[in-house]
Design a protein around this motif. Structure first.
Motif, mmCIF file in Angstrom:
data_model
loop_
_atom_site.group_PDB
_atom_site.id
_atom_site.type_symbol
_atom_site.label_atom_id
_atom_site.label_comp_id
_atom_site.label_asym_id
_atom_site.label_seq_id
_atom_site.Cartn_x
_atom_site.Cartn_y
_atom_site.Cartn_z
ATOM 1 N N UNK A 64 0.828 -1.200 0.000
ATOM 2 C CA UNK A 64 0.000 0.000 0.000
ATOM 3 C C UNK A 64 0.861 1.248 0.000
ATOM 4 N N UNK A 65 0.224 2.374 0.227
ATOM 5 C CA UNK A 65 0.947 3.642 0.185
ATOM 6 C C UNK A 65 1.893 3.814 1.365
ATOM 7 N N UNK A 66 1.700 3.009 2.438
ATOM 8 C CA UNK A 66 2.561 3.119 3.615
ATOM 9 C C UNK A 66 3.601 2.012 3.678
ATOM 10 N N UNK A 67 3.857 1.346 2.552
ATOM 11 C CA UNK A 67 4.766 0.194 2.494
ATOM 12 C C UNK A 67 4.336 -0.948 3.403
ATOM 13 N N UNK A 68 3.062 -1.055 3.644
ATOM 14 C CA UNK A 68 2.495 -2.175 4.392
ATOM 15 C C UNK A 68 1.706 -3.010 3.393
ATOM 16 N N UNK A 69 1.785 -4.298 3.534
ATOM 17 C CA UNK A 69 1.055 -5.193 2.626
ATOM 18 C C UNK A 69 -0.438 -4.888 2.722
ATOM 19 N N UNK A 70 -1.073 -4.790 1.568
ATOM 20 C CA UNK A 70 -2.498 -4.469 1.501
ATOM 21 C C UNK A 70 -3.259 -5.716 1.077
ATOM 22 N N UNK A 71 -4.015 -6.279 2.003
ATOM 23 C CA UNK A 71 -4.817 -7.474 1.720
ATOM 24 C C UNK A 71 -6.240 -7.013 1.448
ATOM 25 N N UNK A 72 -6.690 -7.234 0.235
ATOM 26 C CA UNK A 72 -8.055 -6.851 -0.133
ATOM 27 C C UNK A 72 -9.025 -7.945 0.313
ATOM 28 N N UNK A 73 -10.316 -7.617 0.413
ATOM 29 C CA UNK A 73 -11.289 -8.664 0.745
ATOM 30 C C UNK A 73 -11.300 -9.809 -0.260
ATOM 31 N N UNK A 74 -11.044 -9.504 -1.522
ATOM 32 C CA UNK A 74 -10.996 -10.563 -2.545
ATOM 33 C C UNK A 74 -9.820 -11.522 -2.294
ATOM 34 N N UNK A 75 -8.663 -10.973 -1.923
ATOM 35 C CA UNK A 75 -7.506 -11.826 -1.608
ATOM 36 C C UNK A 75 -7.780 -12.675 -0.368
ATOM 37 N N UNK A 76 -8.423 -12.077 0.635
ATOM 38 C CA UNK A 76 -8.742 -12.831 1.850
ATOM 39 C C UNK A 76 -9.728 -13.956 1.548
ATOM 40 N N UNK A 77 -10.704 -13.678 0.679
ATOM 41 C CA UNK A 77 -11.674 -14.710 0.300
ATOM 42 C C UNK A 77 -10.990 -15.832 -0.472
ATOM 43 N N UNK A 78 -10.093 -15.486 -1.393
ATOM 44 C CA UNK A 78 -9.368 -16.512 -2.146
ATOM 45 C C UNK A 78 -8.460 -17.328 -1.227
ATOM 46 N N UNK A 79 -7.851 -16.691 -0.228
ATOM 47 C CA UNK A 79 -7.038 -17.431 0.743
ATOM 48 C C UNK A 79 -7.910 -18.399 1.532
ATOM 49 N N UNK A 80 -9.129 -17.976 1.853
ATOM 50 C CA UNK A 80 -10.061 -18.863 2.553
ATOM 51 C C UNK A 80 -10.421 -20.065 1.690
ATOM 52 N N UNK A 81 -10.640 -19.827 0.394
ATOM 53 C CA UNK A 81 -10.909 -20.947 -0.522
ATOM 54 C C UNK A 81 -9.695 -21.864 -0.642
ATOM 55 N N UNK A 82 -8.509 -21.293 -0.664
ATOM 56 C CA UNK A 82 -7.295 -22.116 -0.723
ATOM 57 C C UNK A 82 -7.195 -23.025 0.494
ATOM 58 N N UNK A 83 -7.537 -22.512 1.660
ATOM 59 C CA UNK A 83 -7.448 -23.317 2.878
ATOM 60 C C UNK A 83 -8.496 -24.421 2.877
ATOM 61 N N UNK A 84 -9.699 -24.107 2.444
ATOM 62 C CA UNK A 84 -10.761 -25.108 2.524
ATOM 63 C C UNK A 84 -10.707 -26.142 1.407
ATOM 64 N N UNK A 85 -10.278 -25.724 0.195
ATOM 65 C CA UNK A 85 -10.340 -26.669 -0.917
ATOM 66 C C UNK A 85 -9.020 -26.888 -1.637
ATOM 67 N N UNK A 86 -8.046 -26.040 -1.398
ATOM 68 C CA UNK A 86 -6.785 -26.169 -2.098
ATOM 69 C C UNK A 86 -6.791 -25.505 -3.454
ATOM 70 N N UNK A 87 -7.918 -24.904 -3.845
ATOM 71 C CA UNK A 87 -8.066 -24.232 -5.128
ATOM 72 C C UNK A 87 -8.812 -22.917 -4.916
ATOM 73 N N UNK A 88 -8.768 -22.060 -5.932
ATOM 74 C CA UNK A 88 -9.526 -20.815 -5.877
ATOM 75 C C UNK A 88 -10.981 -21.095 -6.215
ATOM 76 N N UNK A 89 -11.880 -20.710 -5.351
ATOM 77 C CA UNK A 89 -13.320 -20.790 -5.559
ATOM 78 C C UNK A 89 -13.781 -22.174 -5.989
ATOM 79 N N UNK A 90 -13.444 -23.158 -5.186
ATOM 80 C CA UNK A 90 -13.879 -24.530 -5.440
ATOM 81 C C UNK A 90 -14.814 -24.956 -4.318
ATOM 82 N N UNK A 91 -15.759 -25.828 -4.634
ATOM 83 C CA UNK A 91 -16.699 -26.292 -3.621
ATOM 84 C C UNK A 91 -16.239 -27.579 -2.944
ATOM 85 N N UNK A 92 -15.196 -28.215 -3.455
ATOM 86 C CA UNK A 92 -14.671 -29.427 -2.835
ATOM 87 C C UNK A 92 -13.893 -29.043 -1.584
ATOM 88 N N UNK A 93 -13.974 -29.881 -0.556
ATOM 89 C CA UNK A 93 -13.239 -29.598 0.670
ATOM 90 C C UNK A 93 -12.168 -30.657 0.884
#
Length: 171
Positions: A64-93
């Motif tokens: 971001x503008x303060x040299x701090x990593x900027x995590x958007x809600x979309x990135x957080x949602x994709x990280x959540x999908x990665x944890x639950x399914x191992x893929x981006x936006x997958x319904x398999x767990x």
């Protein structure tokens, strides 16, 4: 001759009684080993998916503008999908009771997220150039949720939380 036959019958009966006494203990030990092996497998799989999600956030989290990593809600949602399914936006767990949804409260001032999903909780914390992912997974045994104590104290709850912390530094 009849004395020898009676003796063989007594030995067979004694072996059946010994098996009846020992078999529940042996089966209990087999179930304990199976549950513990399953727990270690699921902890390893959870640790691997959290590590992959941290790498994903490091790769795609733009400074971001303060040299701090900027995590958007979309990135957080994709990280959540990665944890639950191992893929981006997958319904398999990958693990039982590990589902991903799209609801997440975000603290836009501190760039931290707490995502309560079905069966687990994901916390994303950004401090300076470090991203910390914490996942609390509600592990459930297969064979029994409660172990009776055979007393008035109730029973032991065999389900508990697996907690994985993973911190990475953005380069």
């Amino acid at each position: 001759m009849t004395n020898l036959n009676n003796r063989k019958l007594k030995i067979k009966g004694l072996a059946a009684i010994e098996l009846t006494l020992i078999l529940p203990i042996l089966l209990f030990l087999v179930f304990i080993v199976a549950e513990y092996s399953r727990l270690l497998y699921q902890y390893n799989a959870l640790n691997s998916t959290v590590r992959d999600a941290a790498r994903y956030l490091i790769d795609y989290g733009t400074p971001g503008s303060t040299n701090v990593i900027d995590i958007t809600p979309e990135l957080a949602k994709n990280a959540s999908y990665l944890i639950s399914s191992g893929e981006h936006q997958s319904s398999n767990t990958l693990l039982p009771n590990l589902g991903a949804t799209a609801s997440m409260p975000a603290d836009s001032v501190t760039n931290n997220y707490v995502i309560n999903e079905t069966g687990y909780e994901l916390r994303i914390t950004v401090v300076d150039d470090f991203i910390t992912l914490t996942v609390i997974y509600d592990w459930q045994p297969v064979f029994a949720d409660l172990l009776p104590t055979f007393s008035s104290q109730g029973s032991f709850d065999l389900s508990y939380d697996l907690v994985v912390h993973y911190t990475m530094r953005a380069l």
